[in-house]
Design an enzyme around this catalytic site. Sequence first.
Site, PDB file in Angstrom:
ATOM      1  N   THR A 104       0.834  -1.210   0.000  1.00  0.00           N
ATOM      2  CA  THR A 104       0.000   0.000   0.000  1.00  0.00           C
ATOM      3  C   THR A 104       0.863   1.251   0.000  1.00  0.00           C
ATOM      4  OG1 THR A 104      -1.778  -1.140   1.173  1.00  0.00           O
ATOM      5  CG2 THR A 104      -1.769   1.263   1.268  1.00  0.00           C
ATOM      6  N   HIS A 153      12.231  -8.825  -2.097  1.00  0.00           N
ATOM      7  CA  HIS A 153      12.224  -8.323  -0.717  1.00  0.00           C
ATOM      8  C   HIS A 153      13.651  -8.248  -0.151  1.00  0.00           C
ATOM      9  CE1 HIS A 153       7.924  -8.017   0.070  1.00  0.00           C
ATOM     10  NE2 HIS A 153       7.760  -9.150  -0.598  1.00  0.00           N
ATOM     11  N   ARG A 189       5.633  -2.947  11.527  1.00  0.00           N
ATOM     12  CA  ARG A 189       4.301  -3.333  11.998  1.00  0.00           C
ATOM     13  C   ARG A 189       4.417  -4.077  13.316  1.00  0.00           C
ATOM     14  NH1 ARG A 189       0.071  -7.128   8.507  1.00  0.00           N
ATOM     15  NH2 ARG A 189      -1.758  -6.900   9.891  1.00  0.00           N
ATOM     16  N   HIS A 201      -0.505 -15.685   4.774  1.00  0.00           N
ATOM     17  CA  HIS A 201      -0.029 -15.530   3.404  1.00  0.00           C
ATOM     18  C   HIS A 201       0.678 -16.805   2.931  1.00  0.00           C
ATOM     19  CE1 HIS A 201       0.527 -12.971  -0.009  1.00  0.00           C
ATOM     20  NE2 HIS A 201       1.842 -13.069   0.000  1.00  0.00           N
ATOM     21  N   TRP A 208       8.203 -16.925  -1.355  1.00  0.00           N
ATOM     22  CA  TRP A 208       9.350 -16.024  -1.479  1.00  0.00           C
ATOM     23  C   TRP A 208      10.652 -16.830  -1.673  1.00  0.00           C
ATOM     24  CZ3 TRP A 208       6.402 -14.648   3.227  1.00  0.00           C
ATOM     25  CH2 TRP A 208       5.445 -13.672   2.964  1.00  0.00           C
ATOM     26  N   GLN A 322      -6.626   4.481   7.432  1.00  0.00           N
ATOM     27  CA  GLN A 322      -6.306   3.507   8.462  1.00  0.00           C
ATOM     28  C   GLN A 322      -7.285   2.346   8.365  1.00  0.00           C
ATOM     29  OE1 GLN A 322      -3.673   3.851  10.831  1.00  0.00           O
ATOM     30  NE2 GLN A 322      -4.121   1.680  11.073  1.00  0.00           N
ATOM     31  N   ILE A 323      -6.779   1.150   8.071  1.00  0.00           N
ATOM     32  CA  ILE A 323      -7.613  -0.052   7.956  1.00  0.00           C
ATOM     33  C   ILE A 323      -7.219  -1.008   9.076  1.00  0.00           C
ATOM     34  CG2 ILE A 323      -8.298  -1.984   6.493  1.00  0.00           C
ATOM     35  CD1 ILE A 323      -7.588  -0.301   4.060  1.00  0.00           C
TER      36      ILE A 323
END
Length: 429
Positions: A104, A153, A189, A201, A208, A322-323
């Site tokens: 995001t 990543h 986070r 996930h 990955w 904000q979610i």
Amino acid sequence: MEEKFNRLLLVPIAAVLVLMVGYQYVCPADSYTCSTRGDEKGLFQRYSSGFEFVYPDEADEELPSKITSKCNFTQRDLDRHVDFAIRGDDVMVFLHIQKTGGTTFGRHLVKNIHLEQPCDCLPGQRKCTCHRPGTAESWLFSRFSTGWSCGLHADWTELTSCVPVVMNKRDKKSAHKSKRNFYYITMLRDPVSRYLSEWKHVQRGATWKTALHMCDGRPATQDELPACYSGDDWTGVPLTDFMNCPSNLANNRQVRMLADLSLVGCYNMSSMSELERGHVLLASAKANLRNMAFYGLTEFQRKTQYLFERTFGLRFIRAFTQINSTRAASIGISEKVRWRIEGLNALDVELYEYAKELFLRRYQYQRQQQHQEERLRRRQQRQHRQRLHRTYWAQLLRLGAEEEEQNEVVNAVEVVATTEDYSSQVVRW
């Protein structure tokens, strides 16, 4: 007679205006010097054990009213401002940690910043072209601008050694002649939420497995990073099995991806004890995070937007949202499972506590700076108006004096003219 009365009336009016101007100097309109202090409350109140933060406009983000001070941050740690030369050679590098809201935020970077030359994002394509104004060079290194050019990543260890080479090659510049500034940014986070999100996930099929894990010029070997599953992926893995794999890179992922892995022998676990390795990695991750140009927290989207804009002097077009209803938030776990996850991510838990305090201190510091800037701007505007008023009334008084002198001259001329007329009449008579 009427003109004399008007001139006399002008004197008290001018005196009242002078008093009003003087009052503005003594007690400005935006100060509390002449007001009652009983209800005065600033942005925060200092306590001996910490700070009380007041954010009346952010009810959507949970924030404790009192933050205990654990770290002694310097002003340099708090005052993050980057004179980002988007027309020059500066490059913004986004370190994307899995399941921290990086996708995001990455989209915000390429689609939501107000730029002289916006990024060109074509429909159906994952990457956007983010060129500097008037050139074909890129100012942004991220998944959505340059792709995974340093590996899927890539972490801090990989990016710091890879990005300068890749960017010089892309822009056809010599490494010896190029004087670039690389400004690293990232998102963090809450460790438990991030861990559960990564588990879900992976449960859906993410692996990955193409990540390079480069360190000291070589990728990690299979013996250094043994797989947690057999087959193509770990689809449907239960949370218990996910937690039981000792080589699971989800454990303390944020510390590992922010630390300098060469300090601990990269992925060679036999170079030092686990306890010593943890101390070195945590200290390195804190130092790198503190020295980064910017980092945000997934749990504080609006504050993240505010700090980014204040740091880089750039503005977003649309406000961040904000979610809180994430997949991780919908997972019900027992206290025992939560303790287990926190134990597996003990380094990430400590890093996040450190990052959260520094983040909120930076927010507090920037709000104070903004408040002072606004007060200075209002004071300068008020002083400018006062100078205009003084100039205006000085001119008015000068014009009044000149008019009075002119009237005196006219009266004198009239007297002379009257005398001459009378004399002539006497002679003729």
